[in-house]
Design a protein around this motif. Structure first.
Motif, PDB file in Angstrom:
ATOM      1  N   LEU A 180       0.807  -1.226   0.000  1.00 51.38           N
ATOM      2  CA  LEU A 180       0.000   0.000   0.000  1.00 51.38           C
ATOM      3  C   LEU A 180       0.839   1.274   0.000  1.00 51.38           C
ATOM      4  N   ALA A 181       2.062   1.201   0.491  1.00 47.76           N
ATOM      5  CA  ALA A 181       2.893   2.404   0.580  1.00 47.76           C
ATOM      6  C   ALA A 181       3.425   2.806  -0.792  1.00 47.76           C
ATOM      7  N   ARG A 182       3.655   4.086  -0.957  1.00 48.64           N
ATOM      8  CA  ARG A 182       4.247   4.619  -2.179  1.00 48.64           C
ATOM      9  C   ARG A 182       5.408   5.512  -1.779  1.00 48.64           C
ATOM     10  N   PHE A 183       6.610   5.138  -2.190  1.00 45.38           N
ATOM     11  CA  PHE A 183       7.803   5.899  -1.823  1.00 45.38           C
ATOM     12  C   PHE A 183       8.870   5.674  -2.893  1.00 45.38           C
ATOM     13  N   PRO A 184       9.823   6.592  -3.005  1.00 43.85           N
ATOM     14  CA  PRO A 184      10.893   6.426  -3.993  1.00 43.85           C
ATOM     15  C   PRO A 184      11.688   5.145  -3.740  1.00 43.85           C
ATOM     16  N   GLY A 185      11.921   4.377  -4.780  1.00 45.87           N
ATOM     17  CA  GLY A 185      12.669   3.142  -4.640  1.00 45.87           C
ATOM     18  C   GLY A 185      11.832   1.946  -4.243  1.00 45.87           C
ATOM     19  N   ARG A 186      10.501   2.115  -4.206  1.00 41.37           N
ATOM     20  CA  ARG A 186       9.638   1.003  -3.809  1.00 41.37           C
ATOM     21  C   ARG A 186       9.824  -0.204  -4.724  1.00 41.37           C
ATOM     22  N   SER A 187       9.904   0.048  -6.020  1.00 40.67           N
ATOM     23  CA  SER A 187      10.040  -1.062  -6.963  1.00 40.67           C
ATOM     24  C   SER A 187      11.329  -1.841  -6.717  1.00 40.67           C
ATOM     25  N   VAL A 188      12.375  -1.138  -6.299  1.00 39.73           N
ATOM     26  CA  VAL A 188      13.639  -1.813  -5.987  1.00 39.73           C
ATOM     27  C   VAL A 188      13.464  -2.727  -4.779  1.00 39.73           C
ATOM     28  N   VAL A 189      12.763  -2.230  -3.761  1.00 33.77           N
ATOM     29  CA  VAL A 189      12.511  -3.029  -2.557  1.00 33.77           C
ATOM     30  C   VAL A 189      11.712  -4.284  -2.907  1.00 33.77           C
ATOM     31  N   VAL A 190      10.695  -4.110  -3.771  1.00 32.75           N
ATOM     32  CA  VAL A 190       9.881  -5.249  -4.197  1.00 32.75           C
ATOM     33  C   VAL A 190      10.739  -6.289  -4.910  1.00 32.75           C
ATOM     34  N   VAL A 191      11.599  -5.832  -5.812  1.00 32.24           N
ATOM     35  CA  VAL A 191      12.475  -6.746  -6.555  1.00 32.24           C
ATOM     36  C   VAL A 191      13.426  -7.467  -5.614  1.00 32.24           C
ATOM     37  N   VAL A 192      13.958  -6.745  -4.626  1.00 31.32           N
ATOM     38  CA  VAL A 192      14.890  -7.354  -3.675  1.00 31.32           C
ATOM     39  C   VAL A 192      14.215  -8.462  -2.879  1.00 31.32           C
ATOM     40  N   PHE A 193      13.018  -8.192  -2.360  1.00 27.27           N
ATOM     41  CA  PHE A 193      12.317  -9.224  -1.584  1.00 27.27           C
ATOM     42  C   PHE A 193      11.939 -10.411  -2.459  1.00 27.27           C
ATOM     43  N   ASN A 194      11.541 -10.148  -3.703  1.00 25.79           N
ATOM     44  CA  ASN A 194      11.248 -11.250  -4.619  1.00 25.79           C
ATOM     45  C   ASN A 194      12.488 -12.100  -4.861  1.00 25.79           C
ATOM     46  N   ALA A 195      13.637 -11.440  -5.010  1.00 25.62           N
ATOM     47  CA  ALA A 195      14.889 -12.159  -5.229  1.00 25.62           C
ATOM     48  C   ALA A 195      15.282 -12.971  -3.996  1.00 25.62           C
ATOM     49  N   LEU A 196      15.024 -12.408  -2.805  1.00 28.17           N
ATOM     50  CA  LEU A 196      15.401 -13.080  -1.567  1.00 28.17           C
ATOM     51  C   LEU A 196      14.559 -14.328  -1.291  1.00 28.17           C
ATOM     52  N   MET A 197      13.443 -14.467  -2.017  1.00 26.76           N
ATOM     53  CA  MET A 197      12.657 -15.696  -1.878  1.00 26.76           C
ATOM     54  C   MET A 197      13.491 -16.910  -2.275  1.00 26.76           C
ATOM     55  N   GLY A 198      14.444 -16.703  -3.161  1.00 25.98           N
ATOM     56  CA  GLY A 198      15.329 -17.789  -3.571  1.00 25.98           C
ATOM     57  C   GLY A 198      16.686 -17.732  -2.920  1.00 25.98           C
ATOM     58  N   LEU A 199      16.791 -17.064  -1.781  1.00 27.04           N
ATOM     59  CA  LEU A 199      18.062 -16.942  -1.073  1.00 27.04           C
ATOM     60  C   LEU A 199      18.629 -18.328  -0.752  1.00 27.04           C
TER      61      LEU A 199
END
Length: 232
Positions: A51-70
């Motif tokens: 729900l939040a909107r902030f600069p760099g949000r898409s980067v955070v989303v990509v990072v968490f998606n990537a960490l699913m395969g950590l």
């Protein structure tokens, strides 16, 4: 005539072998604790990210998606360095304890819960945002309602986290040490006993592990079906 591995396995299960029960009990305590912590942190964080909107949000989303395969061994190494004698939390003496194993599994579970929660909450917000706005409810205030409304869909994230944690070997082996009677879990015991040729215990633990996974999934499936019938 000697029993084969499966015969020995069922004999151990039927007799309630103390070593088998101790390993199962520790595994469940560690995994369920890690899942509970992962959900307590991941559900609200995932909803907030949706729900939040902030600069760099898409980067955070990509990072968490990537960490699913950590890779689990990377998570284990990070916790090891944190808890080792020379690490920042070394004085606490948590290395090679169940607490260290819980921390390692939580690190693996958290990105899964956050990412899947974000996905579910984004869909629900798109569907109900006009209703929330008409009631004067902002994005953050809508989080508890959206989490409750999507609780059965969010079971997917919880089960994915449980599956990831219950099947883990590398991370908990690094931080737990596979110490008999202290940090030996089902997965690490299966690895050890297979290498020793003690296939009866290894097969028994494998059967229990599969049975637990099937039971949790069956409960979730039944709960989702019940919710659909009640809603309908």
């Amino acid at each position: 005539m000697s029993l084969g591995p499966f015969g020995l396995a069922f004999d151990l299960i039927a007799s309630g072998d103390p070593e088998l029960m101790q390993i199962i009990g520790l595994s469940l305590r560690v995994t369920l604790t890690a899942v509970a912590i992962g959900c307590a942190l991941g559900l609200p964080l995932g909803a907030a990210l949706a729900l939040a909107r902030f600069p760099g949000r898409s980067v955070v989303v990509v990072v968490f998606n990537a960490l699913m395969g950590l890779p689990p061994v990377v998570a284990g190494l990070a916790i090891y360095l944190l808890l080792s004698r020379s690490g920042p939390l070394g004085p606490l003496g948590l290395l090679f304890t169940p607490t260290a194993m819980v921390l390692a599994q939580t690190i693996l579970i958290l990105p899964i819960v956050i990412s899947l929660t974000r996905s579910v909450i984004e869909v629900l917000w798109d569907e109900y945002q006009e209703q929330f706005r008409s009631l004067g409810s902002g994005r953050i205030r809508a989080v508890p309602t959206l989490l409750w409304d999507g609780r059965f869909s969010l079971l997917t994230g919880v089960l994915a986290g449980f599956g990831r944690a219950s099947a883990e070997v590398g991370a908990i082996l690094i931080v737990g040490g596979n110490i008999a009677g202290h940090t030996r879990t089902m997965t690490t015991a299966i690895t050890l006993e297979t290498s020793r040729g003690n296939l009866g215990l290894a097969v028994a633990l494998g059967i229990i592990l599969i049975g637990l996974t099937l039971s949790f999934n069956a409960l979730a499936f039944g709960a989702s079906g019940w919710a659909r019938r009640v809603a309908g």
